[in-house]
Design an enzyme around this catalytic site. Structure first.
Site, short mmCIF file in Angstrom:
data_model
loop_
_atom_site.label_atom_id
_atom_site.label_comp_id
_atom_site.label_asym_id
_atom_site.label_seq_id
_atom_site.Cartn_x
_atom_site.Cartn_y
_atom_site.Cartn_z
CG ASP A 12 -6.11 5.46 -8.64
OD1 ASP A 12 -5.46 5.21 -7.61
OD2 ASP A 12 -6.65 4.58 -9.33
CG ASP A 14 -2.14 0.13 -9.74
OD1 ASP A 14 -1.34 0.43 -10.65
OD2 ASP A 14 -1.78 -0.29 -8.64
CG ASN A 56 -4.83 3.48 -1.29
OD1 ASN A 56 -4.46 4.55 -0.84
ND2 ASN A 56 -6.07 3.03 -1.15
CB CYS A 94 -1.20 5.12 1.23
SG CYS A 94 -1.47 4.19 2.77
#
Length: 195
Positions: A12, A14, A56, A94
């Site tokens: 991931d 952030d 995301n 995303c």
């Protein structure tokens, strides 16, 4: 001919690799790696791990920044990784707002399934790490080996705690450096099916 087990880590962005700002990363100047994170990825690269980022990026769907800005952020990320001797092979993201009902916004598993397809592996062969329950839920839904780092949304548990809602199958680490220690301590890469 035996098939080698891939060493492919999905990270991931952030809160895991970089600081998680309260108000999105609006431009390259906002992207700052967490202490020791780039060096941890460099050690993993050196140990034979391939690394991709899955993130995301709701700000795109909400119109808070555009693709050119996101590309500039990732260009800064790649430059800083290279300066630390690390490499991320691809960035999956995303772009949708939460109300768009996509299958790629974590906690949905779509990003991990995209990574598996792109690299020609089963999702169960991916190792995933994130800093939130949303990351954990997405990775577990895809069938990935799942790890949590206590550097972002769940940082209050850092230093020995474990969030009570965290499934038992999920390994918990203080940060990416601790995860790197764990992954690099595994036995040498063997053939599929080897103990």
């Amino acid at each position: 001919m035996p098939v080698r087990i891939p060493r492919l880590l999905v990270v991931d962005r952030d809160g895991t690799l970089s600081r998680d700002p309260e108000d999105y990363v609006h431009g390259p100047e906002d992207w700052e790696p967490l202490p020791g994170a780039l060096e941890a990825l460099a050690r993993l690269n050196e140990g034979g791990w391939r690394i991709v980022v899955a993130s995301n990026q709701t700000g795109l769907g909400r119109g808070l920044f555009d693709m050119a800005t996101l590309n500039a952020v990732h260009a800064r990320m790649h430059r800083m990784l290279a300066q630390a001797g690390a490499r991320v092979e691809a960035v999956f993201f995303c772009p949708h707002a939460p109300d768009e009902g996509c299958d790629c916004r974590k906690p949905a598993p779509g990003l991990f399934l995209q990574v598996a397809r792109r690299f020609g592996v089963a999702p169960q062969q991916l190792v995933a790490v994130g800093d939130s329950m949303r990351d954990v839920q997405a990775a577990l839904a895809a069938g990935c080996e799942t790890h949590l780092v206590l550097t972002g949304q769940l940082a209050a548990w850092r230093g020995g705690g474990r969030p009570p809602e965290l499934p038992a199958a999920v390994a918990c680490h203080d940060d990416l450096a601790a995860l790197a220690d764990t992954l690099l301590a595994r036995p040498a890469q063997g053939e599929e099916g080897a103990a």
